[in-house]
Design a protein around this motif. Structure first.
Motif, PDB file in Angstrom:
ATOM      1  N   GLY A   1      37.639  30.208  46.464  1.00 20.57           N
ATOM      2  CA  GLY A   1      36.627  30.557  47.162  1.00 20.57           C
ATOM      3  C   GLY A   1      35.429  31.529  46.236  1.00 20.57           C
ATOM      4  N   LEU A   2      36.104  32.506  45.702  1.00 19.85           N
ATOM      5  CA  LEU A   2      35.249  33.314  45.000  1.00 19.85           C
ATOM      6  C   LEU A   2      34.593  32.570  43.472  1.00 19.85           C
ATOM      7  CD1 LEU A   2      37.507  36.457  44.985  1.00 19.85           C
ATOM      8  CD2 LEU A   2      35.014  36.417  45.857  1.00 19.85           C
TER       9      LEU A   2
ATOM     10  N   ARG B   1      31.777  36.009  41.571  1.00 18.93           N
ATOM     11  CA  ARG B   1      32.648  35.345  40.920  1.00 18.93           C
ATOM     12  C   ARG B   1      33.305  36.298  40.022  1.00 18.93           C
ATOM     13  NH1 ARG B   1      28.392  30.260  39.858  1.00 18.93           N
ATOM     14  NH2 ARG B   1      28.113  29.707  42.031  1.00 18.93           N
ATOM     15  N   CYS B   2      33.027  37.177  39.587  1.00 19.46           N
ATOM     16  CA  CYS B   2      33.859  38.293  38.604  1.00 19.46           C
ATOM     17  C   CYS B   2      35.077  38.638  39.185  1.00 19.46           C
ATOM     18  CB  CYS B   2      32.739  39.316  38.141  1.00 19.46           C
ATOM     19  SG  CYS B   2      32.536  40.500  39.533  1.00 19.46           S
ATOM     20  N   LEU B   3      35.134  38.498  40.520  1.00 20.04           N
ATOM     21  CA  LEU B   3      36.244  39.147  41.354  1.00 20.04           C
ATOM     22  C   LEU B   3      37.414  38.028  41.266  1.00 20.04           C
ATOM     23  CD1 LEU B   3      34.566  40.882  44.492  1.00 20.04           C
ATOM     24  CD2 LEU B   3      35.432  41.787  42.265  1.00 20.04           C
TER      25      LEU B   3
ATOM     26  N   ALA C   1      41.923  37.953  42.399  1.00 27.37           N
ATOM     27  CA  ALA C   1      42.118  37.869  43.776  1.00 27.37           C
ATOM     28  C   ALA C   1      43.423  37.463  44.302  1.00 27.37           C
ATOM     29  CB  ALA C   1      41.019  36.527  43.949  1.00 27.37           C
ATOM     30  N   ILE C   2      44.208  36.770  43.240  1.00 27.62           N
ATOM     31  CA  ILE C   2      45.580  36.289  43.567  1.00 27.62           C
ATOM     32  C   ILE C   2      46.309  37.477  43.714  1.00 27.62           C
ATOM     33  CG2 ILE C   2      47.497  35.098  42.681  1.00 27.62           C
ATOM     34  CD1 ILE C   2      45.596  32.916  42.096  1.00 27.62           C
ATOM     35  N   PRO C   3      46.542  38.189  42.498  1.00 31.89           N
ATOM     36  CA  PRO C   3      47.522  39.458  42.597  1.00 31.89           C
ATOM     37  C   PRO C   3      47.101  40.396  43.742  1.00 31.89           C
ATOM     38  CG  PRO C   3      46.032  39.530  40.740  1.00 31.89           C
ATOM     39  CD  PRO C   3      45.921  38.318  41.272  1.00 31.89           C
ATOM     40  N   PHE C   4      45.668  40.641  43.977  1.00 31.67           N
ATOM     41  CA  PHE C   4      45.116  41.562  44.994  1.00 31.67           C
ATOM     42  C   PHE C   4      45.540  41.105  46.379  1.00 31.67           C
ATOM     43  CE2 PHE C   4      41.910  43.779  47.441  1.00 31.67           C
ATOM     44  CZ  PHE C   4      42.097  45.317  46.917  1.00 31.67           C
TER      45      PHE C   4
ATOM     46  N   PRO D   1      38.795  37.416  55.244  1.00 33.74           N
ATOM     47  CA  PRO D   1      38.368  36.170  55.804  1.00 33.74           C
ATOM     48  C   PRO D   1      36.797  35.873  55.964  1.00 33.74           C
ATOM     49  CG  PRO D   1      40.055  36.944  57.162  1.00 33.74           C
ATOM     50  CD  PRO D   1      39.536  37.857  56.171  1.00 33.74           C
ATOM     51  N   ALA D   2      36.176  36.895  56.189  1.00 35.45           N
ATOM     52  CA  ALA D   2      34.660  36.673  56.457  1.00 35.45           C
ATOM     53  C   ALA D   2      33.965  36.432  54.988  1.00 35.45           C
ATOM     54  CB  ALA D   2      34.064  38.039  56.693  1.00 35.45           C
ATOM     55  N   LEU D   3      34.580  37.269  53.823  1.00 33.30           N
ATOM     56  CA  LEU D   3      34.065  37.088  52.561  1.00 33.30           C
ATOM     57  C   LEU D   3      34.498  35.796  52.023  1.00 33.30           C
ATOM     58  CD1 LEU D   3      32.950  38.591  50.091  1.00 33.30           C
ATOM     59  CD2 LEU D   3      35.435  39.190  49.337  1.00 33.30           C
ATOM     60  N   LEU D   4      35.491  35.174  52.410  1.00 32.27           N
ATOM     61  CA  LEU D   4      36.072  33.664  51.980  1.00 32.27           C
ATOM     62  C   LEU D   4      35.143  32.722  52.525  1.00 32.27           C
ATOM     63  CD1 LEU D   4      38.057  32.027  50.536  1.00 32.27           C
ATOM     64  CD2 LEU D   4      39.356  31.729  52.716  1.00 32.27           C
TER      65      LEU D   4
END
Length: 452
Positions: free
Chosen positions: A119-120, A128-130, A134-137, A402-405
């Motif tokens: 999604g990011l 997009r830099c995040l 995302a996966i490990p976080f 969820p909102a960010l996604l």
């Protein structure tokens, strides 16, 4: 029972997940991820419903009367319904976005963390830099949160046994000794590695919960004081503690995603009259009922677990403690499933020979049990961290992510008339951030006060 049988979902690797793809004809509409899931030992709708109820009704429900004392009976009722509805809405948009990403990638399933990563990558440029973290976080937050729940469960079970032994024998043993006693039962239940085998345990636990709540309500309905003696509203400064406690009690996002993943008919989970809506309606009704009448009965004297307020010497009250200790023991396996599923299946299993996976996974699960035991022994007052975990972890996992996604997934498609989806998600982000920050601060202050 054969603990070697395991639920297996084939995950796409990070290299296989790319930016949105389409078939040669330019459409992904003909691909249904639900029909391509490779899940062994899938669960039926009834088994999934039993898991949902058990995952959503944990020890947190016993703290609802205490939570209402930090809100008032009017505020508590309204805010519980609002927080529950928001949590349910966020689960819906999370699962919906994961499904859309599966269709784009033409893969059967993507995990929560993979969905955030994808999604990011396709969201607003400034986000997009995040994507790389995302996966490990997300995986880290999920594993830590459910590990923390298991630590709280160890304390709860040990405290329940301690109270029963003290009542019957008068022997005053340290609670840590009872934690040592329950290690073996925890190792046994945690060695069950798939949700299908855990389903009968969840069904039995739900029956025990039903009887237990019936006994508690029997005590609550007896000789209620005038409602005018209770506060309909309280100071705003008390609300953050209420927020954290209710969110902790309601949300089990990792378990809910896991049981949806292992369904034979996942569409039944999210339909309007489906498992998630029906289950959450029952859960919310139960939480409001227990919170409202528990606060009405005991007021500001409502303790962290309502079982401590009812007469301790009565046989029915002791039966309730036995029932809740058993159901919490079963919940330990459900909540801990998420931690083991993430850490072992996604990160550790690839470092061992496949022929030795069963042995090493059992060893790893035993290590998790011993680690939760060690944390509980080191800090036996873990219950004071309940509101902290709810405010910090679940405001992020259950509301903000969820909102960010959805903001990211809908970025290229648009947000609908008047950009309504963007507005709703921005409000959810603000609510999650505000509730998380304020709730975390108040919880830390409370923890400092307890240890002083």
């Amino acid at each position: 029972m054969n603990a070697d049988i395991k639920t297996v979902t084939v995950y796409p690797t990070a290299l296989e997940l790319t930016t949105p793809t389409k078939k040669a004809n330019g459409s992904n509409d003909d691909y249904d991820p639900h029909q391509h899931r490779n899940v062994k030992n899938f669960t039926t709708n009834w088994q999934t419903f039993a898991h949902f109820l058990k995952a959503s009704v944990g020890t947190g429900v016993l703290a609802m009367p205490s939570a209402f004392s930090h809100a008032g009976y009017v505020n508590g009722t309204i805010l519980t319904l609002i927080i529950g509805s928001l949590a349910l809405y966020c689960l819906h948009i999370l699962i919906s976005c994961m499904y859309k990403l599966c269709k784009q990638q033409r893969v059967p399933y993507v995990s929560f963390s993979q969905a955030m990563n994808l999604g990011l990558k396709q969201g607003p440029p400034w986000l997009r830099c995040l994507a790389p973290i995302a996966i490990p976080f997300v995986d880290g937050f999920l594993a830590f949160y459910h590990f923390g729940i298991c630590c709280v469960y160890v304390v709860f079970i040990a405290e329940s046994i301690k109270q029963l032994v003290n009542e019957w024998t008068g022997v005053e043993w340290d609670v840590r000794l009872y934690m040592c006693i329950i290690i073996v039962p925890l190792l046994l239940i945690y060695s069950i590695k798939n949700l299908k085998l855990l389903a009968p345990f969840s069904s039995a636990a739900n029956l025990l919960l039903l009887v237990g709540f019936g006994i508690i309500l029997y005590y609550l309905f007896g000789e209620l004081p005038p409602l005018s003696e209770r506060e309909p509203f309280v100071a705003v400064t008390k609300l953050p503690t209420f927020f954290g406690t209710v969110l902790f009690a309601l949300e089990a996002v990792g378990v809910i995603l896991a049981i949806e993943e292992n369904m034979a008919t996942p569409r039944a989970f999210v339909r309007p009259c489906g498992i998630m809506n029906g289950g959450m309606s029952i859960v919310l009704g139960l939480y409001v009922l227990l919170g409202f009448f528990g606060y009405w009965k005991y007021g500001d004297e409502a303790l962290g677990s309502i079982t401590l307020n009812i007469p301790q010497s009565d046989i029915p009250a002791q039966v309730v403690k036995v029932f809740f200790a058993i159901t919490t023991w079963i919940s330990y396996a459900l909540q801990g499933y998420v931690t083991a599923h993430i850490l072992w299946d996604k990160y550790l299993s690839k470092h061992f020979k496949e022929t030795r996976h069963t042995l090493y996974e059992l060893i790893f699960r035993a290590f998790i049990v011993l680690l939760t035991f060690a944390c509980a022994v080191a800090i036996p007052d873990l219950s004071v961290f309940l509101s902290l975990v709810g405010s910090f972890c679940l405001s992020i996992l259950g509301l903000i992510f969820p909102a960010l996604l959805q903001i990211c997934v809908q970025y290229t498609e648009g947000y609908g008339p008047f950009r309504i989806k963007l507005i709703i998600n921005m409000l959810l982000l603000c609510f999650g951030i505000f509730g998380g920050v304020v709730g975390t601060y108040v919880s830390i202050v409370d923890i400092i006060a307890v240890y002083k």
